[in-house]
Scaffold this motif. Structure first.
Motif, PDB file in Angstrom:
ATOM      1  N   GLU A 259     -45.786  93.724  34.211  1.00  0.00           N
ATOM      2  CA  GLU A 259     -44.844  94.548  34.742  1.00  0.00           C
ATOM      3  C   GLU A 259     -43.500  93.835  34.757  1.00  0.00           C
ATOM      4  O   GLU A 259     -43.364  92.907  35.508  1.00  0.00           O
ATOM      5  CB  GLU A 259     -45.326  94.978  36.329  1.00  0.00           C
ATOM      6  N   LEU A 260     -42.548  94.360  34.126  1.00  0.00           N
ATOM      7  CA  LEU A 260     -41.231  93.681  34.251  1.00  0.00           C
ATOM      8  C   LEU A 260     -40.176  94.556  34.312  1.00  0.00           C
ATOM      9  O   LEU A 260     -40.228  95.580  34.095  1.00  0.00           O
ATOM     10  CB  LEU A 260     -40.952  92.841  32.445  1.00  0.00           C
ATOM     11  N   LYS A 261     -39.126  93.985  34.937  1.00  0.00           N
ATOM     12  CA  LYS A 261     -38.048  94.872  35.475  1.00  0.00           C
ATOM     13  C   LYS A 261     -36.905  94.817  34.340  1.00  0.00           C
ATOM     14  O   LYS A 261     -36.174  95.939  34.398  1.00  0.00           O
ATOM     15  CB  LYS A 261     -37.374  94.518  36.630  1.00  0.00           C
ATOM     16  N   HIS A 262     -36.672  93.826  33.655  1.00  0.00           N
ATOM     17  CA  HIS A 262     -35.465  93.578  32.960  1.00  0.00           C
ATOM     18  C   HIS A 262     -35.599  93.320  31.389  1.00  0.00           C
ATOM     19  O   HIS A 262     -34.823  93.618  30.655  1.00  0.00           O
ATOM     20  CB  HIS A 262     -34.370  92.451  33.627  1.00  0.00           C
ATOM     21  N   ILE A 263     -36.956  92.600  31.001  1.00  0.00           N
ATOM     22  CA  ILE A 263     -37.289  92.455  29.739  1.00  0.00           C
ATOM     23  C   ILE A 263     -38.005  93.487  29.266  1.00  0.00           C
ATOM     24  O   ILE A 263     -38.963  93.875  29.722  1.00  0.00           O
ATOM     25  CB  ILE A 263     -37.979  91.278  29.896  1.00  0.00           C
ATOM     26  N   GLU A 264     -37.435  94.053  28.254  1.00  0.00           N
ATOM     27  CA  GLU A 264     -38.222  95.310  27.389  1.00  0.00           C
ATOM     28  C   GLU A 264     -39.239  94.718  26.477  1.00  0.00           C
ATOM     29  O   GLU A 264     -39.204  93.667  25.881  1.00  0.00           O
ATOM     30  CB  GLU A 264     -37.025  95.793  26.425  1.00  0.00           C
ATOM     31  N   VAL A 265     -40.143  95.446  26.449  1.00  0.00           N
ATOM     32  CA  VAL A 265     -41.328  95.022  25.529  1.00  0.00           C
ATOM     33  C   VAL A 265     -41.289  96.340  24.161  1.00  0.00           C
ATOM     34  O   VAL A 265     -41.405  97.393  24.772  1.00  0.00           O
ATOM     35  CB  VAL A 265     -42.828  95.203  26.417  1.00  0.00           C
ATOM     36  N   ARG A 266     -41.341  95.499  23.141  1.00  0.00           N
ATOM     37  CA  ARG A 266     -41.077  96.501  22.063  1.00  0.00           C
ATOM     38  C   ARG A 266     -42.383  96.090  21.036  1.00  0.00           C
ATOM     39  O   ARG A 266     -42.533  95.207  20.616  1.00  0.00           O
ATOM     40  CB  ARG A 266     -39.759  96.259  21.231  1.00  0.00           C
ATOM     41  N   PHE A 267     -42.786  97.049  20.888  1.00  0.00           N
ATOM     42  CA  PHE A 267     -44.132  97.151  19.881  1.00  0.00           C
ATOM     43  C   PHE A 267     -43.790  97.566  18.622  1.00  0.00           C
ATOM     44  O   PHE A 267     -43.420  98.588  18.377  1.00  0.00           O
ATOM     45  CB  PHE A 267     -45.414  98.058  20.363  1.00  0.00           C
ATOM     46  N   VAL A 268     -43.930  96.733  17.511  1.00  0.00           N
ATOM     47  CA  VAL A 268     -43.474  96.912  16.191  1.00  0.00           C
ATOM     48  C   VAL A 268     -44.457  96.750  14.989  1.00  0.00           C
ATOM     49  O   VAL A 268     -45.340  95.775  15.367  1.00  0.00           O
ATOM     50  CB  VAL A 268     -42.306  96.431  15.836  1.00  0.00           C
ATOM     51  N   GLY A 269     -44.381  97.080  13.821  1.00  0.00           N
ATOM     52  CA  GLY A 269     -45.005  96.546  12.813  1.00  0.00           C
ATOM     53  C   GLY A 269     -46.013  97.478  12.603  1.00  0.00           C
ATOM     54  O   GLY A 269     -46.871  98.248  13.497  1.00  0.00           O
TER      55      GLY A 269
END
Length: 372
Positions: free
Chosen positions: A60-70
Motif C-alpha cells: 500500500e503506497l501513496k506515491h510510488i507507482e507499481v507497474r507490472f510489465v513483461g
C-alpha cells in the motif's frame, strides 16, 4: 530542475518473504513515507516499482507507482525484460540479483555467503550468483551491503573496490506494524517459560546445535518453541527422541512472531554466518533477551546488548542457555540494553542513506549512450 527517474526492481513481489524480501518491502515503504513527508521532492526524483506479473505480495503506497510489465518470470524476466523497461532511468536492485546488460544501476548485495559457506547452496545456485556478483561489481554504479562485515567479505571474495561499496544498516520498525496476538500464545503455551528459536531450517542457521545443547542440559523446566521453516527435518534420529519439551510451529505471521518475541524468556540465534542478522534485532526491539553467535556480523549489530556463544560448541550454547534461563536479573538487564541498542537501527535511516547515495550517483551522470 530535471526530473530523475529511479526504477526499483520489484521481482521480490513475486517471492515468498524471507529476510531479503523483507528488506526490499520495508525500504520501499519507507521511501514512500519520505516522499509523503516532503523529505523527497517528487518533482526531483520519481520512484517506480517495476515488477513481473504474478505478484504474491502487495504494497500500500501513496506515491510510488507499481507497474507490472513483461511476459517472462524469475531470472529470465530480470535479465531480458527489466532492462528494456528501465532504459531511461536508474535501476535500484534490492535483492542481490541484477540484470547483467544494464550499466545505470545500483545493487544491494546482502552478503558473500555463496563464497564463505558454499555448502549451504546447490552448485547451480552458487555458480549463477557468483556470475551475477562478478558482473555487478563492474557495471553497477554503486554496491550497497548490510554491514561492515559483509563489506569486508565482498571486497575479499569479489574484489570490489572499497570506494564502490557502501554499508547501510537495516531497520526493525516492521516488527511493531502488527498487533500482538495473545490468543495465539494461549494455544501454544500454558504459562511456562520458553526459549524461542526462529529458523529457516537452513544448515547455515545451525539449528541442530540448539537441539544438541538442550540434550546436553537434560531435563529442563522450560519449553523450546521453534518458529519458521516448512519442514522440521532437523528432528532426525540423530537428535533427541523425546520431543515433549518442543513446540514446532512452522510458519508464523507477523502478529504471531511479535507475540513470541514479546513473551519469550530468551531468543537464541546461533547462526554460523550472517550478513546482518535481522531476527536478533527484531527480538531486541521487542524487549526479548538474546543469545547469538560470536561470529560474522552479529557482534557488529548486537553490540553489548546480548549474550554471545560459540556456534561450533553445543556445550557452550547449553551453558549460555542455562545461564540466561536461570538468571532473571541478567534477562532484565539485556532487555533494557537490547531496546536501547535497537534504537540505533531504523528503516527511515536506511532509506534516507540509500536516497542520499542515489543522489550522489545521479550527480555523476553516465553518457547518454550508456545509460541503459
Amino acid at each position: 530542475m530535471t526530473l530523475k527517474k529511479i526504477y526499483i526492481n520489484a521481482r521480490f513481489l513475486t517471492q515468498s518473504i524471507t529476510g531479503v524480501q523483507r528488506y526490499a518491502i520495508e525500504l520501499v515503504k519507507s521511501i514512500d513515507r519520505l516522499i509523503d513527508r516532503g523529505d523527497i521532492d517528487a518533482s526531483e526524483l520519481k520512484f517506480t516499482l517495476i515488477a513481473p506479473r504474478g505478484a504474491i505480495n502487495g504494497l500500500e503506497l501513496k506515491h510510488i507507482e507499481v507497474r507490472f510489465v513483461g511476459k517472462l518470470k524469475g531470472h529470465l524476466w530480470e535479465q531480458f525484460e527489466l532492462p528494456f523497461f528501465t532504459g531511461d532511468g536508474l535501476l535500484l536492485n534490492l535483492c542481490n540479483t541484477s540484470p547483467i546488460v544494464k550499466r545505470n544501476q545500483v545493487t544491494t548485495i546482502h552478503d558473500a555467503s555463496v563464497y564463505a559457506v558454499p555448502q549451504t547452496y546447490s552448485f547451480l545456485f552458487r555458480a549463477w550468483y557468483k556470475l551475477l556478483f562478478s558482473v555487478s561489481k563492474v557495471i553497477s554504479r554503486s554496491i550497497i551491503t548490510d554491514s561492515d562485515f559483509s563489506k569486508k567479505e565482498l571486497i575479499q571474495y569479489c574484489k570490489i573496490a572499497p570506494s564502490k561499496i557502501r554499508t547501510i544498516y537495516l531497520g526493525k520498525e516492521h516488527i511493531h506494524d502488527h498487533n500482538a496476538d495473545p490468543l495465539f500464545l494461549s494455544k501454544i503455551n500454558e504459562g511456562r517459560p520458553f526459549l524461542l528459536a526462529v529458523s529457516s531450517m537452513s544448515p547455515n542457521k545451525n539449528f541442530g546445535s540448539i537441539l544438541q545443547a538442550v540434550e546436553l542440559m537434560g531435563k529442563v523446566d522450560f519449553d523450546i518453541v521453534i518458529a519458521g521453516g516448512t519442514n522440521p527435518k532437523i528432528f532426525s534420529s540423530s537428535h533427541p527422541t523425546d520431543l515433549s519439551a518442543y513446540r514446532y510451529l512452522g510458519y508464523v505471521d507477523d502478529s504471531q512472531l511479535r507475540t513470541l518475541y514479546e513473551n519469550a524468556d530468551c531468543f537464541i540465534y546461533p547462526s554460523y554466518y550472517e550478513g546482518f542478522g535481522l531476527p536478533p534485532l527484531e527480538a531486541m526491539a521487542s524487549g526479548c533477551p538474546v543469545i547469538v553467535s560470536n561470529t560474522a556480523s552479529l557482534p557488529e549489530v548486537c553490540g553489548d546488548a546480548v549474550l554471545y556463544c560459540d556456534p561450533h560448541s553445543p556445550k557452550q550454547i547449553a551453558e549460555s542457555i542455562h545461564r540466561m534461563m536461570g538468571d532473571p536479573q541478567l534477562r532484565a538487564n539485556l532487555r533494557t540494553k537490547g531496546l536501547e541498542r535497537a534504537k540505533q537501527f531504523s528503516w527511515e535511516k536506511c532509506s534516507g542513506e540509500i536516497v542520499a547515495l542515489i543522489r550522489e550517483v545521479l550527480k555523476c551522470e553516465l553518457p547518454s549512450s550508456t545509460t541503459g
